[in-house]
Structure formats: C-alpha cells, structure tokens
Write a protein that holds these residues in place. Sequence first.
Motif, mmCIF file in Angstrom:
data_model
loop_
_atom_site.group_PDB
_atom_site.id
_atom_site.type_symbol
_atom_site.label_atom_id
_atom_site.label_comp_id
_atom_site.label_asym_id
_atom_site.label_seq_id
_atom_site.Cartn_x
_atom_site.Cartn_y
_atom_site.Cartn_z
ATOM 1 N N THR A 1 0.826 -1.209 0.000
ATOM 2 C CA THR A 1 0.000 0.000 0.000
ATOM 3 C C THR A 1 0.860 1.259 0.000
ATOM 4 O OG1 THR A 1 -0.194 -0.126 2.418
ATOM 5 C CG2 THR A 1 -1.949 -1.117 1.128
ATOM 6 N N LEU A 2 2.116 1.116 0.373
ATOM 7 C CA LEU A 2 3.061 2.228 0.235
ATOM 8 C C LEU A 2 3.672 2.237 -1.154
ATOM 9 C CD1 LEU A 2 4.592 4.594 1.549
ATOM 10 C CD2 LEU A 2 6.307 2.926 2.331
ATOM 11 N N THR B 1 2.341 1.142 -3.998
ATOM 12 C CA THR B 1 1.399 1.617 -5.018
ATOM 13 C C THR B 1 1.246 3.133 -4.982
ATOM 14 O OG1 THR B 1 -0.441 1.204 -3.477
ATOM 15 C CG2 THR B 1 0.081 -0.528 -5.065
ATOM 16 N N PHE B 2 1.439 3.724 -3.820
ATOM 17 C CA PHE B 2 1.388 5.185 -3.692
ATOM 18 C C PHE B 2 2.616 5.823 -4.324
ATOM 19 C CE2 PHE B 2 2.455 8.939 -0.972
ATOM 20 C CZ PHE B 2 1.431 9.760 -1.407
ATOM 21 N N THR C 1 -3.957 6.592 -4.900
ATOM 22 C CA THR C 1 -4.308 7.333 -3.691
ATOM 23 C C THR C 1 -5.554 6.724 -3.056
ATOM 24 O OG1 THR C 1 -5.661 8.916 -4.939
ATOM 25 C CG2 THR C 1 -3.344 9.493 -4.572
ATOM 26 N N ARG D 1 -5.035 2.514 -3.299
ATOM 27 C CA ARG D 1 -3.755 1.970 -2.854
ATOM 28 C C ARG D 1 -3.878 0.518 -2.430
ATOM 29 N NH1 ARG D 1 -0.973 6.605 0.919
ATOM 30 N NH2 ARG D 1 0.585 4.936 1.127
ATOM 31 N N ASN E 1 -4.520 9.182 2.695
ATOM 32 C CA ASN E 1 -3.150 8.920 2.260
ATOM 33 C C ASN E 1 -2.162 9.061 3.411
ATOM 34 O OD1 ASN E 1 -3.363 8.260 -0.528
ATOM 35 N ND2 ASN E 1 -3.830 10.393 -0.970
ATOM 36 N N THR F 1 0.041 5.797 4.864
ATOM 37 C CA THR F 1 1.508 5.823 4.892
ATOM 38 C C THR F 1 2.027 5.640 6.315
ATOM 39 O OG1 THR F 1 1.563 7.264 2.947
ATOM 40 C CG2 THR F 1 3.545 7.193 4.326
#
Length: 870
Positions: A656-657, A659-660, A666, A670, A811, A815
């Motif tokens: 998930t980080l 893909t960001f 976003t 993500r 977001n 993160t």
Amino acid sequence: MSRLTCARVAIAIVALALILLPGEAWSDPANDYEQAGFDADLVYAGPMSRSTFDPFLVYQDAMGRPCPCPAGSTVTLVGDALSASRDESVQGSLELGGTQVFVNGRPAALHSVTPSRIDFELPALVTARAASLEVVREGETIGRDTIAVGLAPVEPGIDVDRSELRLAAGAGAEPEVHLITTPLSFQAGFSATIEEHTAGATPLRLKMWNPRNTSSLALVFDGDGQVYASFDEGRGRVAQRQPMLAYETGKSYDIAMVWERDERASISITGGSETAVFEISAAEAPALFDAYRPSLTVGASAHAGASVVSLTDYHFELPHERFTTLRIDDSVVPPLIGALTALGAVLLLLSLTPGKVVGGTRSAVGRWARSVRENAREHPVGSTAVAAVLVLYVALVTMLSTLGSHPFDMGSQATWSYVAAEYGVTDLYYVSQTATLADVWNGVPYHEAVFPYNAGMSYYFWFIGEAHLLLFGHASPDSTSMQVMIKSGNLAFLLADVALIYAIVRTLKPEASHLPWVISGVVLFNPAVVFDTAVWGETESVVLFPLLASLFVALKDRPGIAWPFLALAFLSKQTVLLPVLAIAIVYLFRFDFRRNLEGVSVAMMVVLVVILPFALNGYPPSIAIDPTLAAVWVHGGSGAEKAFQVVSYDSFNVWTLVTFLADGATGLARFQEPDYAPRLGSLSYHAIGLLALASSLIALAFVALVRRASFRSSEHAVFLVVAVVFALELFLPTQTLSRYYVFALVFAAIGLAGPSRWPCAAAVVALTITAFVGQYGSLALVLQDFPQHAGHLAPQNNALSRMMSGLFTSNGFITAAVLLNLFSVLALVAAVSRGAGVGGGAPVPSESRATGIRGRVRASPAALPARGEM
C-alpha cells in the motif's frame, strides 16, 4: 522405545503416507455431490422489484427495503455508471451530475447521485399500482424499469419449500431466486409448469450468468407463448437468440442446465416428445465464462399482466473435480482409515495408566481449585474486582455484538453452522460452495459461502449449529440468534485464550505477581481484539486456543500433549500454517528425538480422529491437507478471482506504500491495485511479496539455527518468533487482511514477559492501531454501501465510523500505518534477537532454569542443558 510406542509410530507413518497421497490416486465417483429439492435457507429469494434482470435495483430507501414504494417518498436506485460524478441537492433538482430520472415520462426531483446510486423523489401524483422509470445520463437512456407503487405489497411473490418453488409476478413485481452460486461445474434440472399467464408478463426466465458483467445464457418463457434461448453479452445486449418451442399453460416442461467451468454451458427443454437444446462454448462467450462464480437464477417479471409458475423435482449434481478438495469412491479407504484410527486409539489407551490419567486430571483440577480458593482468601478485594471486571466485560462485548457484524463473514459463518448441523460436517465443503450470499450485496450473487478452512474448523461450526438447533429448534442462517451464538462461541474461546495467556506468563515469570494480570488485560481489552470478536464476529480466538495450549503444555515439558494441540492448530485456519511450522521446528530442537517421535505419533492419532468422518463419507485421507494446499494455490498462486487479486484487502502492508510511490495510487486505490501484472521485469507485486517473505523466513531460520543454543535457553524466544512470523506473512505478501494482525499482537503481548519488554510494548501499540483502524475502516466502507446490515455502525449514522473510514482511506494515515507495521516487524525482530541472546542478550544460566519448553536439565560435569528426557 517400548513396543507400544513403536507400534504407534508405525501407524503414524502409515497415516502420514496416506494423507500425503493425492486424492486422484483413488477411484473417482460419478459426482462429488448430489442434492434433491430446494433448501429455502440456502437459496436467495429476492423480494419485489429487485430483479437483477433489470438495469438497476430500486428500494424504498437507503436501508434496502424493496418496493412497492409509497408515492411521495424518497426512493433509492442502485446500479453501475449511473452518473459521471457525485452531486447532491437538499431541495431536489431535476438534474444532478448529468443524470435525470423520469417517472412515467416526467422528470423526478433528485437529492443525490453517485456512479452507483441515485436518491430521488417518487412523485406524489403517481396513483397507479406500477410506475415506469427511465434513467438518462448525459442525454442517453441507460436503463428502464417498472416498480410497484403503494403502501402495501401486491399479492404476487415467492413461496419455496423442499418440493416446490412458486413465482408469482404482478404489475411491477419481479420475483427472483438465486439457486446456486459456485466456482464449481454443475448440472441442474427441474420441471416447470406455467399455471397462469396474461399478456404483458414473462412467467419464467432462468439463466446461468456472470454477476460481474451480467452476461448470461438464458431460457425465457416469453409473453408471446414461445420459449427462447439467448446469450446476452450484458444487460439488454442480446448476442444470440434462438426459438426453442411453444409452451402452454398447465403443461409441465423438463429443463436441464449444464455448466462446465471454462469450457461450455447448455440449456435444454423437453415438452412431450419435443426437445430443444442451446449450447455455447467459452470461445464463443468469453465474457460469460470469465465468471469465476457463475450463478443459476430463476425469476419472473410483469410490467403489465400477471403470471404464476411452479418449479418441482429440482436436483443438482457437482461432477467430479478438484477445488478445495475432492471426493473419491474407493472401498479401501473407509475400512483402512477406520482400522488405523481404532488401532491407534487402542495403542494409545494401552500406553496410559487409567488411574494415573484420572489421578493426574483430578490432581490438576484440585491444584487449580486450591489456587483459586487461596487467592480469594488472600486477596478478597482483588478476586472480587476480577470477577466484577469479567462480568462487566462480557456485558460490554454482548452489547457491542448487537451493533452488527461484517455481512460477508458473518453470513458465511451462519451458513456453515446451518449446513454442518443440517447436512453434517462432511458435506460442508460442497453445500457451502453452492450457497449464495446474494443478500450481502442487495441481491446480487457475487460470492458463495465457500468453506475454505481445514477439517478441524468444521467441528466448531457443527457445534454452533447443533447448539442453536437445541436451544431454538432451528438452525436458520438468517436468524439473529445464530449470529449471537457464533459470537458467544468466539467470546468463550477468547476468555479461554486469556486464561492460557495468564498461565503462560505465570510460568515464564513465576516471581511476578502483577505482570500476568497486566498482559492478560492488554489482550482482553485490546480494541483490535475486542472489535474482531464482538463486532466483526470472526474466529481468531478459536484458532489461537490450540496454539497457546500447545505452547503452554510445552512450557510444562509435555511434548506428548504439545504436538497434538499443534496438530489441531494446523487443522484450523491456513493462516497459522507458517507459525505452526515455526513452532514445530522449535519443538524438534527443544525436545529429544524419542519424546518428539512419541508426541508426533499422538498428533497423528488426533489427525486420524478428525478426518475419520470424512474418510467414511467419500473423502480421501488427503482431506487433512487438501484445504491448505488449495489456500496456497489461491493466495500463494493465481487461483483467486481477478477481483480479489489485489495488493491488500484491508491491511496496511508494504504494497500500500509501493502503489502510492510507484503507481501514484491514492486512497482506497492503494489497496485495490492489481497484484498480478508484471512490475519488475516479469515479476509481479504478488511474486515479489512471496519472494520477500520466503527470504525473510529463511533468514530467520538461519539465525535461529546458528544461535540454536541461545534459542534453546530462552523460553520467551518461541513466542517472539511466532509474533515475527505472523507479522512478516501479513506485511510482505499481497492479499492480506488487517484482522490477522491480532495473532501477531497477542504473541507480542506475551513477549512483554521477556527481557525485550519495550520493543514488544511498542509493537503491541503499533499493531493495535493499524489492526483496529484497518478492521473498523474497511467494515465501515462496506456498511456505507450496504447500511441495512448494521445501521448503527454505518458511517451515515455513526460519527466514529465516519472517522474510521476517513482514516482508512487517508493517504497520510495509510503511509503512517505502513511505517508503524514496518516498525512493529523491526521491533519484534530486535526482541527476538535480545530474547534469544543474539547480539548481546544473555541467555539464562542453565543451573537456574526451571523445567520447561527446552526440556529437563540433565546433571553433567559441564552443566550443559539437555534437550529432554522422559
């Protein structure tokens, strides 16, 4: 070793060989499963005006209640691509987001529009029993429908029992029933009789279809007296249409349907001496066969007029094929497994002294009772406070349980409990894989109630179903009492888990008086644990029990009991596979060869007992490992439906980080980025994640092997290793779930009893935050679209749910949560290193260590620890 032990080991070896033998080695049956008659508790009977044959669904309100809709009320319309944007108007507008709704040809006032939903006002001037709807987006009509209007339901509807299903359609009424939703091939059939029919009604339409894109192979008893077969590429897009035969009112017609996964589908109808067949192949209809879970649906519609149809003699078969497991038809297996189980049980009983077993049990219970009485006498205030806290805790959890559940997970568990009680545990794998869960998605059958777990978990749901049957006289999966029963069972196991945690910490830290209570409280009152058990309604507490019990008795130097509990853990959820393997490796190092061999032989006896009912009812011995292998294929390979091949289901894993940063995704995107596309050369995110997990576990195993003396001397290390394994398998791969972080959290909490208290405390805090927000946030998003399942928890009605769904898709928080989970992994790795004496941590001197998981200390000139002896 004694002769009895050698005999038990021999039986265990034979049993293991049979379990490892693929099911395809045995004789094949004609079908894996057959069923006759309708089951009203498993089919989905859709109420009026919710037909999936139409371009959209219409409800009385946002809670999903079906029409007839009162004139002058606000009506909710659900579909796909209804508007290009989100917009709303408190006062009402004739156009929002480029979308209009016409009722009987006149524009209606819109209050809100989204791509998937429209809230509009049904004009008060509508006085007829039915009204026509037309949705126009940017000047183009995207769908038409007819709904029932009025304050009371019209008479037509659905009646279903074991022998007959009746569909009655009237003006604006569109009854439908989803009979099967399954990833398996199937054959089905019934007799259909059109009892009444007037112009303007379609008395029967049946179809095998793909709920993802609505393409279908259909057989339609049309309003003109003709039966047609058609292949529809989507709603209203007829690609092929073929007349089959003319039908008459009062005459019975035999209909047969065949779905061969990835190959072909056919429908045939026979009336008297006339038979017509329509068949289509996967090459001709790729959109239809793209259905990972096709559905078999019957329904009727009446934009005008009325009709009644009766369906009888329903039956379906599942042809022989492997999925989660498979069936066999081999006369050798039942007596062979039965004989092995009986012989193993006899040998085990012969090796036990009845007086010693009874005396030991009585002594253990007596010690526990004396300890409770002494504590009560010495600390009356504290004992009273503990009892009061437990009572208040159970009351709190019970109250939270009434707020709602995750609709898919609870719907599945309720179905499993019903099926296990009504059909037996041995049919759970097949009946559940045909039972639709359309009610979760407002009548659209996206998924079946597949039972994915190992054979051991089937007995838990059988017990829940039987207990409900005993207390309430039925085991209906739709009853609220069934959900209460399931959550009560999960809560009971949670309390047992906490009792084990208390006992484990007392064993690890016998000199500590408050620490066992503190760590037990950390787990019992942990928000993520409470939410998982009381609200989400999942079974992590059930799976934790055999893991904790195994480790506890291992601390007591009882490998003969520790191995059977570890086998039971393996036979629960596949999520614990890697931790079970890690614990097994620890046991192999901690106990001597003879005692391990005896323990493993007893564990194999337990496995035989668990699989015996399955072996007696047409399953191969490999049923003990088949669901695990299937899970590895689905989540470790490419067996999952494309819609579920995403980087994360709801956990804040490393992807998930990625893909960001790499894809610019976003918010929710993500999580939903596909994980199967090539990203690094030919490697996908999915493949990279598995390689990263494998590399990390190999590194952990290498460190443990190099420092095995330090690991053997530390009783805390095994709990930290298990915590690390759980954290790694959730942080590095794709397709992970936030609620499984509860496992890592519990074992990290036990680590508070070791020398690495602060790293473990930091990991517990971080995992609590990410697991709780992940669970709550993802559930809130589900309830936002389907609030009827838990209105009190839906974000529309709950400020905390709105906040959690906002955090979950933020977001910044995503993160931060990924970094918190990374920090947790590193903190637990540091705790393992310190707790095992790696990198400066000092092992406990052998002279001062009490008998425990490492085995007994044998006196020797060098005072070296031994691996154990009898």
